[in-house]
Write an enzyme that holds these catalytic residues in place. Structure first.
Site, short mmCIF file in Angstrom:
data_model
loop_
_atom_site.label_atom_id
_atom_site.label_comp_id
_atom_site.label_asym_id
_atom_site.label_seq_id
_atom_site.Cartn_x
_atom_site.Cartn_y
_atom_site.Cartn_z
N ARG A 107 0.82 -1.29 0.32
CA ARG A 107 0.10 0.15 0.08
C ARG A 107 0.84 1.42 0.51
NH1 ARG A 107 -1.66 1.72 4.70
NH2 ARG A 107 -2.41 -0.57 5.59
N TYR B 266 -17.46 16.24 -15.00
CA TYR B 266 -18.11 14.56 -15.01
C TYR B 266 -19.05 14.38 -13.70
CZ TYR B 266 -18.36 9.93 -13.89
OH TYR B 266 -18.05 8.39 -13.63
N ASP C 96 -8.34 19.10 -13.60
CA ASP C 96 -8.59 18.01 -14.43
C ASP C 96 -8.90 17.88 -15.57
OD1 ASP C 96 -9.77 15.69 -15.26
OD2 ASP C 96 -11.47 15.47 -13.95
N LYS D 229 -8.91 7.08 -18.98
CA LYS D 229 -9.38 7.69 -20.26
C LYS D 229 -8.09 7.30 -20.45
CE LYS D 229 -13.68 7.75 -18.54
NZ LYS D 229 -13.06 8.05 -16.68
O1 P1T Z 1 -14.19 6.32 -13.60
P1 P1T Z 1 -13.24 7.13 -13.15
O2 P1T Z 1 -11.72 6.24 -13.87
O3 P1T Z 1 -13.50 7.62 -11.50
O4 P1T Z 1 -13.00 8.83 -13.28
C1 P1T Z 1 -13.90 9.59 -12.69
C2 P1T Z 1 -14.09 10.97 -13.82
C3 P1T Z 1 -12.91 12.37 -13.58
N1 P1T Z 1 -12.71 13.21 -13.78
C4 P1T Z 1 -13.72 12.84 -15.43
C5 P1T Z 1 -13.07 14.72 -16.45
C6 P1T Z 1 -14.25 12.43 -16.31
O5 P1T Z 1 -14.74 12.02 -17.15
C7 P1T Z 1 -14.14 10.82 -14.99
C8 P1T Z 1 -14.97 9.99 -15.45
N2 P1T Z 1 -16.18 9.77 -16.89
C9 P1T Z 1 -16.50 8.70 -17.41
C10 P1T Z 1 -16.94 7.59 -16.47
C11 P1T Z 1 -17.54 9.56 -18.65
O6 P1T Z 1 -18.30 8.46 -18.98
O7 P1T Z 1 -17.65 10.16 -18.31
#
Ligand code: P1T
Length: 385
Positions: free
Chosen positions: A50, A102, A173, A198
């Site tokens: 961890r 998001y 972000d 992503k």
């Molecule tokens: O899904 P996760 O890895 O926890 O990420 C969250 C997140 C944070 N910031 C942005 C700009 C994002 O687009 C996302 C996650 N977004 C999607 C799952 C979506 O389909 O828009």
């Protein structure tokens, strides 16, 4: 270790070194939860996974190199990365957020951290008077640029200036732009956050997140929370993300080229009433996007002149584009934000923000552009027949 070179070179070599025992060119997967200690409380620098894992550290060094950070701290998801930034603030903190985020970010802010006494306000940072929008007592400013899903552009330099004036931290972000096209720390931000799920990973096979910074106090705090709270990614996920990162620059060029072709097709389609894509001269974000980004990537949103049922039928009729949440993978995806990724934003707020029921979001992958366009064309014919 190589931190030299341009972004394409750093995607592959940034912060990397050959494995010292065998010379393995690629970082191995250290699939272990703990490490042998030669003597109580004497260890090799690795005690427990961890706290430290060499595969995770290799990924963190590569992302730090790409973002121009001194430290990148990886988490088990983008939302875990986001949550860690808020955990660092504590109760009573005041956070000013962009109004187009998001849906999951909006949800964790308003339904989890608000209960712990963190105060969130949501303003259109792309258009607001920043002195009014970011008051003197602000602790953190949180924004996406481009935003999800409207692709609004905020002037990061200007917000950074105002945040500095009031002594607030600015977190950006950068999931949609990636460091290939935008490096917020160079524009004055203190923290860069990604859902590595992503573009950074890019193959739709891992969930992960990261926060990168060049601020020593933030670096120390994030490292402390990564271990203390424990929302760490597993070794295989970090290895896959490191592997995905190597092709990031090449992928982004192709995502961008395909998105431009799709935008041209949308522009010539009378059924399309609105296009959100900042790299068009008529887009309100065009001038700022051109001044702070070197390219755009594969995201395009648009509104069709049709009923919600027809928009749903359109989304269900594509064959190359897959109807799915998420974005940034090699395969093209599409979704309806109002019923999918942004369903957690209350309907009245969605309406206020211009998140129409018929808004369709495309994540253009790296297939052949002609196939993507033919697919959209046949889906439109099927939906509107
Ligand atoms: O899904 P996760 O890895 O926890 O990420 C969250 C997140 C944070 N910031 C942005 C700009 C994002 O687009 C996302 C996650 N977004 C999607 C799952 C979506 O389909 O828009």
């Amino acid at each position: 270790m190589s931190d030299d070179g341009r972004i394409e070179t750093r995607c592959i070599h940034g912060g990397q070194q050959h494995e010292p025992t065998t010379g393995a060119v690629m970082q191995p997967v250290f699939q272990t939860s703990t490490y042998a200690q030669p003597w109580p409380a004497k260890h090799t620098g690795y005690e427990y996974a961890r706290t430290q894992n060499p595969t995770r550290e290799a990924l963190e060094r590569c992302i730090a190199s790409l973002e121009g950070a001194t430290e990148a701290v990886c988490f088990g998801s983008g939302l875990a990365a986001t949550s860690t930034v808020i955990q660092a603030l504590g109760s009573g903190a005041k956070v000013v957020c962009g109004d187009d985020l998001y849906g999951g970010t909006y949800r964790v802010f308003t339904r989890v951290f608000a209960k712990f006494g963190v105060e969130f306000s949501f303003v259109d940072l792309a258009n607001a008077d920043l002195e009014e929008a970011i008051p003197e007592d602000t602790d953190l400013v949180w924004l996406e640029s481009p935003t999800n899903p409207l692709l609004k552009i905020t002037d990061i330099r200007k917000v950074a200036e105002r945040a500095k004036q009031v002594g607030a931290t600015l977190a950006v972000d950068n999931t949609f732009a990636t460091p290939v096209f935008q490096r917020p720390l160079e524009l004055g931000a203190d923290l860069v956050v990604h859902s590595t799920t992503k573009y950074l990973n890019g193959h739709s096979d891992v969930v992960g997140g990261v926060v990168a910074t060049a601020d020593p106090a933030w670096a120390e705090q994030l490292r402390f929370l990564q271990n203390a709270v424990g929302a760490v990614p597993g070794p295989w996920d970090t290895w896959l993300t490191l592997r995905g990162l190597k092709t990031l620059a090449v992928r982004m060029e192709r995502h961008q080229a395909n998105a431009r072709r799709v935008v041209e097709w949308l522009e010539n389609n009378p059924k399309v009433t609105r296009i959100h894509y900042p790299f068009r001269e008529e887009d309100p974000g065009y001038a700022i996007a051109s001044s702070q980004m070197s390219g755009f990537g594969g995201m395009v949103s648009f509104v069709l002149d049709c009923t919600l049922e027809q928009a749903e039928k359109f989304c269900a009729s594509t064959k190359v584009f897959t109807l799915a949440e998420s974005l940034g993978g090699v395969e093209s995806l599409l979704e309806l934000p109002a019923s999918m990724t942004h369903a957690s934003v209350p309907p009245e707020i969605r309406e206020e923000l211009g998140l129409a029921d018929g808004l369709i979001r495309l994540s253009c992958g790296i297939e052949h552009a002609d196939d993507l366009i033919a697919d959209l064309e046949q889906a439109l014919a099927a939906a509107l027949q």
